[in-house]
Write an enzyme that holds these catalytic residues in place. Structure first.
Site, short mmCIF file in Angstrom:
data_model
loop_
_atom_site.label_atom_id
_atom_site.label_comp_id
_atom_site.label_asym_id
_atom_site.label_seq_id
_atom_site.Cartn_x
_atom_site.Cartn_y
_atom_site.Cartn_z
N HIS A 60 -1.75 -6.08 -3.99
CA HIS A 60 -0.52 -6.31 -3.23
C HIS A 60 -0.30 -5.32 -2.08
O HIS A 60 0.71 -5.43 -1.39
CB HIS A 60 0.68 -6.22 -4.17
CG HIS A 60 0.85 -4.83 -4.71
ND1 HIS A 60 0.10 -4.36 -5.76
CD2 HIS A 60 1.62 -3.81 -4.29
CE1 HIS A 60 0.42 -3.10 -5.98
NE2 HIS A 60 1.33 -2.74 -5.10
N HIS A 75 2.57 -3.68 2.51
CA HIS A 75 2.94 -4.08 1.15
C HIS A 75 3.18 -5.58 1.18
O HIS A 75 4.10 -6.05 1.85
CB HIS A 75 4.20 -3.34 0.69
CG HIS A 75 4.40 -3.38 -0.78
ND1 HIS A 75 4.87 -4.50 -1.43
CD2 HIS A 75 4.19 -2.46 -1.73
CE1 HIS A 75 4.94 -4.26 -2.72
NE2 HIS A 75 4.53 -3.02 -2.94
#
Length: 149
Positions: A60, A75
Site C-alpha cells: 500500500h 500511500h
C-alpha cells in the site's frame, strides 16, 4: 529544495487537508498533495513521482529517496494497511527507479467497495506543513507536475 513531484496516477488532485486521515491532513509526515483516483474497476498503475531509490515498499505504500536525500512517500488509499490482497507490487525494495516507472497496481473501486478512501497522498517527508508550492488542483494525468518544494 528545488524538486518537482509528478503525479503517480491520474485523477483529481486535492489538498492534503481533504484526506480522511489526521496524519496526512495535518501534514504531520510532510507537505504534499493527494490524488483521488479515477472511478474505475480496472487495474490502475501507481508510478514513481521522482527518480531515486525505493527504500521502503509495502503493498500500500512506497518511499523513494532522491539522489539529494529527499524522501517522497506515496500511500495508496487510506486505512489500507493490512489489506495486501488489494494491491500488486511491480517494483522491489532497493531498486533504483526513474520517474514514471511502475511501483504498485490496484483497483480504486475495490478499495472504495470496502468503504475506504482510495486517495493517494504524495508527500515530501519531514517538510513543514504548507511548504508545497505550485500545487495542482483538479484533474491531473500521470506524470504531470503535482507540486514542487
Amino acid at each position: 529544495m528545488g524538486i518537482q513531484i509528478t503525479a503517480p496516477l491520474a485523477g483529481r488532485a486535492m489538498p492534503l487537508s481533504e484526506v480522511p486521515d489526521p496524519v496526512f491532513s495535518a501534514e504531520m509526515v510532510g507537505a504534499g498533495v493527494a490524488i483521488e483516483p479515477l472511478d474505475t474497476d480496472d487495474a490502475t498503475t501507481v508510478v514513481a513521482p521522482v527518480t531515486g531509490d525505493i527504500v521502503k515498499l509495502h503493498p500500500h505504500a512506497a518511499v523513494i529517496v532522491t539522489a539529494d536525500g529527499t524522501g517522497v512517500l506515496l500511500h495508496v488509499g487510506i486505512d489500507t494497511v493490512g489489506k495486501p490482497d488489494l494491491f500488486t507490487i511491480v517494483a522491489a525494495e532497493g531498486m533504483h527507479v526513474t520517474e514514471g516507472d511502475p511501483l504498485i497496481t490496484f483497483s480504486p473501486n475495490a478499495v472504495r467497495r470496502l468503504g475506504l478512501s482510495a486517495a493517494v497522498p504524495v508527500v515530501v517527508m519531514d517538510t513543514a506543513p504548507g511548504s508545497a508550492q505550485n500545487t495542482a488542483t483538479g484533474p491531473v494525468t500521470t506524470g504531470s507536475v503535482l507540486f514542487s518544494m
